[in-house]
Write a protein that holds these residues in place. Structure first.
Motif, PDB file in Angstrom:
ATOM      1  N   HIS A 167       0.865  -1.185   0.000  1.00  0.00           N
ATOM      2  CA  HIS A 167       0.000   0.000   0.000  1.00  0.00           C
ATOM      3  C   HIS A 167       0.898   1.230   0.000  1.00  0.00           C
ATOM      4  CE1 HIS A 167       0.923   0.128   4.332  1.00  0.00           C
ATOM      5  NE2 HIS A 167       0.500  -1.134   4.385  1.00  0.00           N
ATOM      6  N   VAL A 168       0.521   2.232  -0.764  1.00  0.00           N
ATOM      7  CA  VAL A 168       1.306   3.457  -0.873  1.00  0.00           C
ATOM      8  C   VAL A 168       0.361   4.651  -0.853  1.00  0.00           C
ATOM      9  CG1 VAL A 168       3.171   2.358  -2.182  1.00  0.00           C
ATOM     10  CG2 VAL A 168       1.300   3.468  -3.398  1.00  0.00           C
ATOM     11  N   ALA A 169       0.930   5.816  -0.577  1.00  0.00           N
ATOM     12  CA  ALA A 169       0.142   7.050  -0.586  1.00  0.00           C
ATOM     13  C   ALA A 169       1.069   8.215  -0.881  1.00  0.00           C
ATOM     14  CB  ALA A 169      -0.566   7.254   0.756  1.00  0.00           C
ATOM     15  N   SER A 170       0.497   9.281  -1.406  1.00  0.00           N
ATOM     16  CA  SER A 170       1.260  10.499  -1.658  1.00  0.00           C
ATOM     17  C   SER A 170       0.655  11.641  -0.860  1.00  0.00           C
ATOM     18  CB  SER A 170       1.244  10.837  -3.162  1.00  0.00           C
ATOM     19  OG  SER A 170      -0.074  11.093  -3.595  1.00  0.00           O
ATOM     20  N   GLY A 171       1.384  12.750  -0.765  1.00  0.00           N
ATOM     21  CA  GLY A 171       0.875  13.916  -0.055  1.00  0.00           C
ATOM     22  C   GLY A 171       0.645  13.635   1.417  1.00  0.00           C
ATOM     23  N   PHE A 172      -0.436  14.213   1.967  1.00  0.00           N
ATOM     24  CA  PHE A 172      -0.762  13.996   3.375  1.00  0.00           C
ATOM     25  C   PHE A 172      -1.151  12.546   3.642  1.00  0.00           C
ATOM     26  CE2 PHE A 172      -0.958  18.563   4.150  1.00  0.00           C
ATOM     27  CZ  PHE A 172      -0.536  18.628   5.476  1.00  0.00           C
ATOM     28  N   GLY A 173      -1.483  11.817   2.598  1.00  0.00           N
ATOM     29  CA  GLY A 173      -1.798  10.405   2.785  1.00  0.00           C
ATOM     30  C   GLY A 173      -0.658   9.626   3.393  1.00  0.00           C
ATOM     31  N   ASN A 174       0.597  10.065   3.142  1.00  0.00           N
ATOM     32  CA  ASN A 174       1.745   9.411   3.758  1.00  0.00           C
ATOM     33  C   ASN A 174       1.684   9.479   5.276  1.00  0.00           C
ATOM     34  OD1 ASN A 174       3.652   8.078   2.135  1.00  0.00           O
ATOM     35  ND2 ASN A 174       4.279  10.001   1.220  1.00  0.00           N
ATOM     36  N   HIS A 175       1.134  10.565   5.799  1.00  0.00           N
ATOM     37  CA  HIS A 175       1.112  10.779   7.249  1.00  0.00           C
ATOM     38  C   HIS A 175      -0.204  10.327   7.884  1.00  0.00           C
ATOM     39  CE1 HIS A 175       4.670  13.235   6.510  1.00  0.00           C
ATOM     40  NE2 HIS A 175       3.981  13.882   5.589  1.00  0.00           N
ATOM     41  N   LEU A 176      -1.302  10.424   7.154  1.00  0.00           N
ATOM     42  CA  LEU A 176      -2.613  10.185   7.748  1.00  0.00           C
ATOM     43  C   LEU A 176      -3.252   8.869   7.307  1.00  0.00           C
ATOM     44  CD1 LEU A 176      -4.046  13.810   7.361  1.00  0.00           C
ATOM     45  CD2 LEU A 176      -3.003  12.787   9.378  1.00  0.00           C
ATOM     46  N   ALA A 177      -2.966   8.424   6.090  1.00  0.00           N
ATOM     47  CA  ALA A 177      -3.593   7.194   5.593  1.00  0.00           C
ATOM     48  C   ALA A 177      -2.730   5.957   5.831  1.00  0.00           C
ATOM     49  CB  ALA A 177      -3.906   7.335   4.098  1.00  0.00           C
ATOM     50  N   ARG A 178      -1.419   6.082   5.685  1.00  0.00           N
ATOM     51  CA  ARG A 178      -0.554   4.897   5.833  1.00  0.00           C
ATOM     52  C   ARG A 178      -0.685   4.240   7.212  1.00  0.00           C
ATOM     53  NH1 ARG A 178       3.921   4.124   2.583  1.00  0.00           N
ATOM     54  NH2 ARG A 178       3.763   1.970   3.271  1.00  0.00           N
ATOM     55  N   PRO A 179      -0.790   4.989   8.330  1.00  0.00           N
ATOM     56  CA  PRO A 179      -0.979   4.301   9.621  1.00  0.00           C
ATOM     57  C   PRO A 179      -2.244   3.441   9.651  1.00  0.00           C
ATOM     58  CG  PRO A 179      -0.306   6.570   9.986  1.00  0.00           C
ATOM     59  CD  PRO A 179      -0.593   6.442   8.518  1.00  0.00           C
ATOM     60  N   ILE A 180      -3.322   3.905   9.018  1.00  0.00           N
ATOM     61  CA  ILE A 180      -4.550   3.117   8.950  1.00  0.00           C
ATOM     62  C   ILE A 180      -4.311   1.860   8.118  1.00  0.00           C
ATOM     63  CG2 ILE A 180      -6.948   3.116   8.149  1.00  0.00           C
ATOM     64  CD1 ILE A 180      -6.957   6.158   8.606  1.00  0.00           C
ATOM     65  N   LEU A 181      -3.629   2.023   7.003  1.00  0.00           N
ATOM     66  CA  LEU A 181      -3.366   0.880   6.125  1.00  0.00           C
ATOM     67  C   LEU A 181      -2.462  -0.139   6.797  1.00  0.00           C
ATOM     68  CD1 LEU A 181      -2.869   2.820   2.769  1.00  0.00           C
ATOM     69  CD2 LEU A 181      -4.876   1.517   3.483  1.00  0.00           C
ATOM     70  N   ARG A 182      -1.485   0.313   7.561  1.00  0.00           N
ATOM     71  CA  ARG A 182      -0.600  -0.629   8.249  1.00  0.00           C
ATOM     72  C   ARG A 182      -1.370  -1.489   9.244  1.00  0.00           C
ATOM     73  NH1 ARG A 182       2.923   4.152   8.695  1.00  0.00           N
ATOM     74  NH2 ARG A 182       4.484   4.018   7.044  1.00  0.00           N
ATOM     75  N   GLN A 183      -2.418  -0.930   9.830  1.00  0.00           N
ATOM     76  CA  GLN A 183      -3.198  -1.673  10.818  1.00  0.00           C
ATOM     77  C   GLN A 183      -4.236  -2.595  10.174  1.00  0.00           C
ATOM     78  OE1 GLN A 183      -4.859   1.275  13.508  1.00  0.00           O
ATOM     79  NE2 GLN A 183      -3.298   0.804  15.038  1.00  0.00           N
ATOM     80  N   GLU A 184      -4.849  -2.161   9.089  1.00  0.00           N
ATOM     81  CA  GLU A 184      -6.054  -2.842   8.598  1.00  0.00           C
ATOM     82  C   GLU A 184      -5.877  -3.565   7.269  1.00  0.00           C
ATOM     83  OE1 GLU A 184      -9.606  -0.542   8.816  1.00  0.00           O
ATOM     84  OE2 GLU A 184      -8.949   0.582  10.590  1.00  0.00           O
ATOM     85  N   TRP A 185      -4.805  -3.303   6.529  1.00  0.00           N
ATOM     86  CA  TRP A 185      -4.637  -3.965   5.241  1.00  0.00           C
ATOM     87  C   TRP A 185      -4.217  -5.415   5.422  1.00  0.00           C
ATOM     88  CZ3 TRP A 185      -0.686  -6.578   2.925  1.00  0.00           C
ATOM     89  CH2 TRP A 185      -0.842  -6.885   1.573  1.00  0.00           C
ATOM     90  N   HIS A 186      -4.732  -6.292   4.566  1.00  0.00           N
ATOM     91  CA  HIS A 186      -4.215  -7.655   4.456  1.00  0.00           C
ATOM     92  C   HIS A 186      -4.353  -8.093   3.007  1.00  0.00           C
ATOM     93  CE1 HIS A 186      -8.299  -9.425   4.338  1.00  0.00           C
ATOM     94  NE2 HIS A 186      -8.600  -8.500   5.237  1.00  0.00           N
ATOM     95  N   GLU A 187      -3.602  -9.103   2.622  1.00  0.00           N
ATOM     96  CA  GLU A 187      -3.464  -9.437   1.201  1.00  0.00           C
ATOM     97  C   GLU A 187      -4.695 -10.082   0.596  1.00  0.00           C
ATOM     98  OE1 GLU A 187      -0.173 -12.011   0.784  1.00  0.00           O
ATOM     99  OE2 GLU A 187      -0.921 -13.525   2.189  1.00  0.00           O
ATOM    100  N   ASN A 188      -5.626 -10.541   1.410  1.00  0.00           N
ATOM    101  CA  ASN A 188      -6.826 -11.201   0.880  1.00  0.00           C
ATOM    102  C   ASN A 188      -8.053 -10.300   0.915  1.00  0.00           C
ATOM    103  OD1 ASN A 188      -5.630 -13.745   0.265  1.00  0.00           O
ATOM    104  ND2 ASN A 188      -5.640 -14.239   2.459  1.00  0.00           N
ATOM    105  N   LEU A 189      -7.842  -8.996   0.865  1.00  0.00           N
ATOM    106  CA  LEU A 189      -8.965  -8.061   0.848  1.00  0.00           C
ATOM    107  C   LEU A 189      -9.834  -8.293  -0.378  1.00  0.00           C
ATOM    108  CD1 LEU A 189      -7.362  -4.614   1.802  1.00  0.00           C
ATOM    109  CD2 LEU A 189      -9.177  -5.774   3.063  1.00  0.00           C
TER     110      LEU A 189
END
Length: 241
Positions: free
Chosen positions: A154-176
């Protein structure tokens, strides 16, 4: 009588035009791998300085048969990058050898473009997110305006690097599943809407699989601005803000 300015001070590039500073810009792009391919989301705002001037700027585009590109930053520079990629895809098609550029090749090309322009002190003012699927292999990467690049789930640009990536690190999994992936992206975009002044409540979500690219129509999310932190944002804050 005014003295004539020496031509030597002007130099051969005195009439050249380039983006010295970003004027019309777009904010975050967020992308994830999911079970069948890649999902990417961005809003459709275009900010003229601090003014949200444009409300229908598409910042996610298909590239060739296997790739999807999203961009933060200067809109005119993004258009220039798309022109480069159109020429690249056309040149590749002219070979007519049955092969086509995959997302990894396009990502490598973009890193060279951004790093080359940075070395010429004439950068393209964008952060790019490139995802795609070829022969069943999912690929997702990003490249900054100075050529810094990496791949991730998962990747993000802009403010997403600071605000979205922490959410993705917690909730993303490969079988979404597709539905769960969309909900996860909507959660990220909602947080960005609340916290990023350049974001607007008009989003686009795109997906790419082995079957091809689908860019869905823009839509808005249901919001709630009654949180106590929004009513008195400076309460308990350290400092004078």
């Amino acid at each position: 009588m005014a003295s004539k300015q020496p031509d030597a001070l002007l130099g051969p590039e005195s009439d050249s035009q380039r983006t010295q500073y970003p004027y019309v810009t777009g904010t975050s792009v967020v992308a994830i791998k999911y079970k069948d391919g890649i999902l990417m989301a961005s809003d459709m705002g275009g900010s003229y300085g601090s003014t949200l001037r444009y409300k229908s700027v598409e910042r996610i585009k298909p590239i060739g048969k296997h790739s999807l590109l999203g961009a933060s930053g200067e809109i005119s520079d993004f258009q220039e990058i798309l022109r480069y990629l159109d020429e690249l895809i056309l040149y590749d098609n002219m070979w007519d050898d049955g092969n086509s550029l995959g997302p990894k090749e396009v990502h490598n090309y973009l890193t060279r473009i951004m790093y080359n322009r940075r070395n010429k002190f004439n950068p393209l003012w964008n952060s790019l997110v490139l995802g795609g699927v070829k022969n069943g292999q999912k690929y997702l990467g990003t490249v900054s305006m100075i050529g810094v690049n990496f791949e991730d789930n998962h990747v993000a640009s802009g403010f997403g690097n600071h605000l979205a990536r922490p959410i993705l690190r917690q909730e993303w999994h490969e079988n979404l599943s597709f539905e769960d992936g969309v909900r996860l992206l909507e959660k990220c975009m909602l947080v960005l809407l609340y916290r990023d002044r350049s974001a607007i409540n008009k989003f686009q979500i795109a997906k790419i699989t082995d079957e091809g690219v689908t860019i869905h129509q823009p839509y808005s999310l249901k919001t709630n601005w009654e949180f106590s932190a929004f009513q008195n944002p400076s309460q308990g804050a350290v400092g004078t803000w």
